[in-house]
Design a protein around this motif. Structure first.
Motif, PDB file in Angstrom:
ATOM      1  N   PRO A 181       0.798  -1.189   0.012  1.00 58.87           N
ATOM      2  CA  PRO A 181      -0.093  -0.107  -0.025  1.00 58.87           C
ATOM      3  C   PRO A 181       0.865   1.257   0.000  1.00 58.87           C
ATOM      4  O   PRO A 181       0.527   2.445  -0.756  1.00 58.87           O
ATOM      5  N   TYR A 182       2.047   1.182   0.846  1.00 58.06           N
ATOM      6  CA  TYR A 182       3.043   2.260   0.636  1.00 58.06           C
ATOM      7  C   TYR A 182       3.196   2.778  -0.535  1.00 58.06           C
ATOM      8  O   TYR A 182       3.772   3.736  -1.209  1.00 58.06           O
ATOM      9  N   ASN A 183       3.865   1.481  -1.191  1.00 60.38           N
ATOM     10  CA  ASN A 183       4.238   1.869  -2.783  1.00 60.38           C
ATOM     11  C   ASN A 183       3.206   2.484  -3.488  1.00 60.38           C
ATOM     12  O   ASN A 183       3.715   3.304  -4.208  1.00 60.38           O
ATOM     13  N   ASN A 184       1.921   1.852  -3.666  1.00 61.63           N
ATOM     14  CA  ASN A 184       0.934   2.506  -4.382  1.00 61.63           C
ATOM     15  C   ASN A 184       0.826   3.817  -4.052  1.00 61.63           C
ATOM     16  O   ASN A 184       0.465   4.809  -4.935  1.00 61.63           O
ATOM     17  N   LEU A 185       0.834   4.292  -2.824  1.00 65.56           N
ATOM     18  CA  LEU A 185       0.582   5.748  -2.252  1.00 65.56           C
ATOM     19  C   LEU A 185       1.674   6.396  -3.007  1.00 65.56           C
ATOM     20  O   LEU A 185       1.572   7.657  -3.289  1.00 65.56           O
ATOM     21  N   ALA A 186       3.069   5.813  -3.097  1.00 65.86           N
ATOM     22  CA  ALA A 186       4.177   6.702  -3.582  1.00 65.86           C
ATOM     23  C   ALA A 186       3.950   6.908  -5.042  1.00 65.86           C
ATOM     24  O   ALA A 186       4.185   8.180  -5.313  1.00 65.86           O
ATOM     25  N   VAL A 187       3.492   6.168  -5.852  1.00 66.55           N
ATOM     26  CA  VAL A 187       3.137   6.230  -6.838  1.00 66.55           C
ATOM     27  C   VAL A 187       2.048   7.054  -7.475  1.00 66.55           C
ATOM     28  O   VAL A 187       2.223   8.215  -8.165  1.00 66.55           O
TER      29      VAL A 187
END
Length: 160
Positions: A96-102
């Motif tokens: 989820p953090y990865n997708n927030l970063a994107v």
């Protein structure tokens, strides 16, 4: 390698997440929703995913897929809310953090994107791999030739 479009990046992150220990919905129901998304039917995929979530609100995989679907539908604020909720409920999961970063990077909120990668424990690992280019063309060339795994440039620069 090459620069990945947002859809491909999210698909890779979703594929990685499905085996990452998140609580799982019945495999066929989640697979049905994923298939609908792949077939270009995001509204139907969203409806199916919401059915899964209503049956099991703690289902992290279904919630993650909902965030991906919302992103595909350009409903970024809603997707951010879904991924943020997942980080609160499952802070140990990096996806989820990865997708927030994107999403934050796409909105040119680079400080928030960096913070999300730091929370996922990925920032330092990425930082060690940085290769700085002198300009956008050089970064794109490095990426096209496969000399780096990914290239990051400002969207406005990449469009010119």
């Amino acid at each position: 390698m090459h620069a990945l479009p947002l859809r491909s990046l999210l698909a890779l992150l979703l594929a990685a997440t499905c085996g990452a220990g998140m609580s799982a919905a019945p495999a066929d129901a989640l697979s049905d929703a994923q298939l609908l998304l792949q077939q270009g039917q995001p509204q139907q995929a969203l409806e199916r995913t919401e059915q899964i979530i209503s049956a099991g609100p703690g289902d992290a995989q279904a919630r993650f897929l909902k965030g991906v679907i919302l992103t595909e539908m350009n409903r970024h604020d809603e997707a951010i809310a879904v991924f943020t909720g997942l980080t609160e409920d499952y802070p140990e999961l990096p996806e989820p953090y990865n997708n927030l970063a994107v999403l934050y990077a796409q909105q040119q909120q680079y400080d928030k994107a960096k913070e999300a990668l730091e929370m996922a424990g990925l920032w330092d690992g990425l930082k060690a791999k940085y290769v700085y280019g002198q300009n956008v063309r050089q970064v794109l060339d490095y990426t096209a030739r496969g000399e780096v795994d990914a290239g990051i440039v400002y969207l406005t620069d990449a469009e010119t």
